[in-house]
Enzyme design. Structure first.
Site, PDB file in Angstrom:
ATOM      1  N   THR A   1       0.819  -1.220   0.000  1.00  0.00           N
ATOM      2  CA  THR A   1       0.000   0.000   0.000  1.00  0.00           C
ATOM      3  C   THR A   1       0.846   1.260   0.000  1.00  0.00           C
ATOM      4  O   THR A   1       0.461   2.273  -0.597  1.00  0.00           O
ATOM      5  CB  THR A   1      -0.920  -0.015   1.245  1.00  0.00           C
ATOM      6  OG1 THR A   1      -1.736  -1.178   1.165  1.00  0.00           O
ATOM      7  CG2 THR A   1      -1.807   1.204   1.313  1.00  0.00           C
TER       8      THR A   1
ATOM      9  N   THR B   1       1.774  -4.809   3.955  1.00  0.00           N
ATOM     10  CA  THR B   1       1.631  -5.289   5.335  1.00  0.00           C
ATOM     11  C   THR B   1       1.048  -6.692   5.438  1.00  0.00           C
ATOM     12  O   THR B   1       1.261  -7.378   6.433  1.00  0.00           O
ATOM     13  CB  THR B   1       0.723  -4.337   6.148  1.00  0.00           C
ATOM     14  OG1 THR B   1      -0.561  -4.294   5.529  1.00  0.00           O
ATOM     15  CG2 THR B   1       1.309  -2.943   6.216  1.00  0.00           C
TER      16      THR B   1
HETATM   17  N1  LIG Z   1      -1.257  -2.242   3.864  1.00  0.00           N
HETATM   18  C1  LIG Z   1      -0.857  -3.037   2.892  1.00  0.00           C
HETATM   19  O1  LIG Z   1       0.253  -2.924   2.453  1.00  0.00           O
HETATM   20  C2  LIG Z   1      -1.816  -4.109   2.399  1.00  0.00           C
HETATM   21  C3  LIG Z   1      -1.593  -4.545   0.976  1.00  0.00           C
HETATM   22  N2  LIG Z   1      -2.671  -5.418   0.539  1.00  0.00           N
HETATM   23  C4  LIG Z   1      -0.293  -5.318   0.814  1.00  0.00           C
HETATM   24  O2  LIG Z   1       0.003  -6.152   1.628  1.00  0.00           O
HETATM   25  O3  LIG Z   1       0.413  -5.145  -0.150  1.00  0.00           O
END
Ligand SMILES: NC(=O)C[C@H](N)C(=O)O
Length: 338
Positions: free
Chosen positions: A19, A98
């Site tokens: 993200t 994440t």
């Molecule tokens: N906050 C994030 O980065 C979630 C995203 N879907 C990822 O893991 O790439």
């Protein structure tokens, strides 16, 4: 002849997706094609007051970390190792989504345990362009930590204002900016990453090991457990109840576990957030151990999976894997004093 001016220390920022580097699109949040230039600029601004030079590299293509596969963390490790060799940075920051950040960070703690350069993994809950984004704060924390940490420091996660040991951290909140938590501190007395087995460096790299997890729940049958290994994984982590218990009275469960443990390394961890397993405590736990399951102690699921994948990929044999899984390499598990 005057000697060249000493080079300023540098930090390597290695972006892999997530993200932090996304923007809103009609089909939802997706990698922002302009993020490379934006990151370059952000990193330069963070580095300026620290007196360090920035090098920004990217894994291509940038991914939503939900799409990470068995080779994602090893590939990041190989890329970082190669760049550290040539660029000689003071620290390394890896930006990552994440969703699977805790898995990658734990694996990197083993892969890069002998790098001699601090590695800090970060990301964000909100995209870099969103109001009140946590991207800049997390990146700033990660860069500062990577530059200031001592050379042999263990891999860390910088997130939500906190620095967490990579081998102890888990994503525990899908929304809050403090998305990660480490229930336990780094276990003291890690013996370090062992040398690769003789001859393994010359061998052609095989396909990366696939380590899977299977969670015991009340409805589970022996067939379910057997099916979890149907795709021929190279290792299995069993998420057991409490102190390392499973439904051993279920018809066929003991035999299935014996079969699995004969075919591949099987490691038992607890579903509880803390406390760890003690396979000697209950009769059902003893049966699990007798079937051949390896005691995962108080390792997180992510640390157990990262460690097992790392050891299998390095070419350690089954006896070495068992022995090393029981030891504390980089702070991932508590080992009682002998
Ligand atoms: N906050 C994030 O980065 C979630 C995203 N879907 C990822 O893991 O790439």
């Amino acid at each position: 002849m005057s000697s060249p001016a000493p080079r300023r220390p540098s930090v390597l920022v290695f972006a892999t997706g997530g993200t932090i580097g996304m923007r809103r699109t009609d089909s939802g949040l997706a990698p922002d094609p302009e993020f490379p230039e934006i990151l370059e600029d952000l990193v330069a601004r963070i580095c300026l007051p620290l007196g360090v030079e920035a090098r920004v590299n990217h894994l291509s293509p940038a991914i939503d970390s939900a799409n990470a596969d068995a080779d994602t963390a090893p590939k990041i490790a190989r890329a970082v190792r190669a760049r550290v060799r040539t660029q000689r940075p003071r620290g390394v920051v890896i930006t990552h989504g994440t969703d699977t950040l805790a898995y990658t960070a734990a694996r990197l703690a083993f892969e890069l345990g002998d790098l001699g350069v601090p590695v800090v993994v970060t990301g964000s809950q909100l995209a870099h362009g969103e109001a009140d984004t946590d991207a800049i704060g997390n990146l700033t924390l990660a860069i500062r930590a990577a530059v200031k940490a001592a050379p042999g420091s263990p891999a860390a996660i910088a997130f939500g204002g906190e620095l967490l040991p990579a081998v102890r951290a888990t994503k525990h909140d899908s929304i809050a900016l403090a998305a990660f938590r480490a229930e336990l501190p780094l276990a003291p007395g890690g013996i370090g990453v062992p040398p690769a087995p003789a001859g393994s460096a010359d061998a052609a790299p095989p396909a990366p090991a696939r380590v899977l997890a299977f969670r015991f729940v009340p409805a589970v049958t022996a067939d379910d457990l057997r099916a979890s290994a149907g795709g021929r994984p190279h290792g299995l982590v069993l998420e057991c109840y409490g102190s390392g218990n499973g439904p051993m009275a279920r018809p066929g469960m003991l035999g299935t576990l014996r079969e699995l443990c004969a075919a591949l390394p099987v490691v038992a961890v607890t579903q509880c957030a803390t406390g760890g397993v003690d396979l000697g405590r209950y009769a059902v736990g003893r049966e699990l151990a007798a079937a051949g399951a390896i005691d995962g102690g108080d390792m997180t699921l992510e640390a157990a999976m990262g460690k097992l994948g790392f050891l299998v990929d390095r070419g350690h044999d089954r006896a070495e894997i068992r022995d090393l899984m029981l030891q504390n390499l980089v702070g991932e598990r508590t080992v009682a004093a002998a």
